[in-house]
Design a protein around this motif. Sequence first.
Motif, short mmCIF file in Angstrom:
data_model
loop_
_atom_site.label_atom_id
_atom_site.label_comp_id
_atom_site.label_asym_id
_atom_site.label_seq_id
_atom_site.Cartn_x
_atom_site.Cartn_y
_atom_site.Cartn_z
N ASN A 1 5.85 13.93 0.07
CA ASN A 1 6.58 14.03 1.34
C ASN A 1 7.34 15.35 1.48
O ASN A 1 7.76 15.71 2.56
CB ASN A 1 7.58 12.88 1.48
CG ASN A 1 6.87 11.56 1.64
OD1 ASN A 1 5.84 11.49 2.33
ND2 ASN A 1 7.37 10.52 0.99
N ASP A 2 7.52 16.03 0.36
CA ASP A 2 8.24 17.32 0.40
C ASP A 2 7.32 18.48 0.76
O ASP A 2 7.77 19.62 0.87
CB ASP A 2 8.88 17.64 -0.96
CG ASP A 2 9.90 16.60 -1.36
OD1 ASP A 2 10.48 15.99 -0.43
OD2 ASP A 2 10.12 16.40 -2.57
N ILE A 3 6.03 18.19 0.91
CA ILE A 3 5.11 19.29 1.25
C ILE A 3 5.31 19.67 2.72
O ILE A 3 5.16 18.83 3.61
CB ILE A 3 3.64 18.91 0.96
CG1 ILE A 3 3.47 18.56 -0.52
CG2 ILE A 3 2.70 20.05 1.37
CD1 ILE A 3 2.10 17.99 -0.87
N THR A 4 5.68 20.91 2.91
CA THR A 4 5.99 21.39 4.26
C THR A 4 5.27 22.72 4.50
O THR A 4 4.70 23.30 3.57
CB THR A 4 7.50 21.67 4.40
OG1 THR A 4 7.84 22.65 3.40
CG2 THR A 4 8.32 20.42 4.21
N GLU A 5 5.36 23.20 5.72
CA GLU A 5 4.79 24.53 6.00
C GLU A 5 5.46 25.57 5.11
O GLU A 5 4.81 26.49 4.62
CB GLU A 5 5.01 24.90 7.48
CG GLU A 5 4.18 24.03 8.40
CD GLU A 5 4.28 24.44 9.87
OE1 GLU A 5 4.80 25.53 10.17
OE2 GLU A 5 3.81 23.66 10.70
N GLU A 6 6.75 25.38 4.89
CA GLU A 6 7.49 26.35 4.06
C GLU A 6 6.98 26.32 2.62
O GLU A 6 6.84 27.35 1.97
CB GLU A 6 8.99 26.06 4.08
CG GLU A 6 9.70 26.42 5.37
CD GLU A 6 9.38 25.47 6.52
OE1 GLU A 6 9.03 24.28 6.25
OE2 GLU A 6 9.45 25.90 7.68
#
Length: 255
Positions: free
Chosen positions: A166-171
């Motif tokens: 869930n911590d996978i982001t564009e950033e």
Amino acid sequence: MSEAAFINSENTLPRHVAIIMDGNGRWAQQKNKPRHSGHKAGVEATRNIIQECARRGIEALTIFAFSSENWKRPKSEVNLLMELFLTALQRELSKLHKNNVRIRFIGNTSSFPEKLQKKISHASDQTAGNTGLNLTIAAGYGGRWDIVESVRAIVDEVKAGKIDPNDITEESISAHICLSGIPEPDLFIRTGGEKRISNFLLWQLVYTELYFTDILWPDFDVSAFDQALNAFSVRQRRFGRTAEQIETKLNNGRL
Ligand code: IPE
Ligand code: IPE
Ligand code: MG
């Protein structure tokens, strides 16, 4: 480049220029010369543009020297390109270092000749502490390869329990992809007339201003570069906002 210079040139001078240096073969063909003479002339153009970027105080320059698909070229041409990289690095490294240029390489260079691989790590190591132009040479590079490598690195962190999916982001993807730590390209230039990205920086170019010119790379000189910079300076970058919002920001200094 000093911070003050950036503030003065805000929106007019790109911080990061990315270039597909295309058209060497056709340049040679037009002169009834073998393709390799086009590549040799291309090295000279590259040297001049690097120098010009440093002179103008552009923060970063990323150049596409050899794509992951260029392995499909005749072996003789691939070998010649590898030799040219090596001799160009051998010839130019000390001057680039003296001019405070920091050199990085992106791409899969594991199939490059060993001598060239060594020179590549030597150039990166020797210039690692330099604070001038950030020069990135994309060699054995493909935008899809880059995304795959980033995904792999993130999956490893998930497997090691360091991050949650869930911590996978564009950033977080940006942080693992090539050129992280350097502002995304403001201006993309492709010489040689083709209007395509050819698997260059797919992730990084989302909001880059694209500039295409028919000029063949060996003929791309300082005045051609000037034209590209001038074209960039009159573009309005909206990043999804309206023109009115951008004009208000320019007048008030904030959005
Ligand atoms: C760009 O010039 C250099 C490399 C891809 C290594 P080309 O060799 O693609 O030149 P054209 O497109 O055939 O003219
Ligand atoms: C793109 O040029 C790669 C480099 C300049 C290194 P190509 O000449 O390989 O691109 P395509 O094949 O015309 O798309
Ligand atoms: Mg080409």
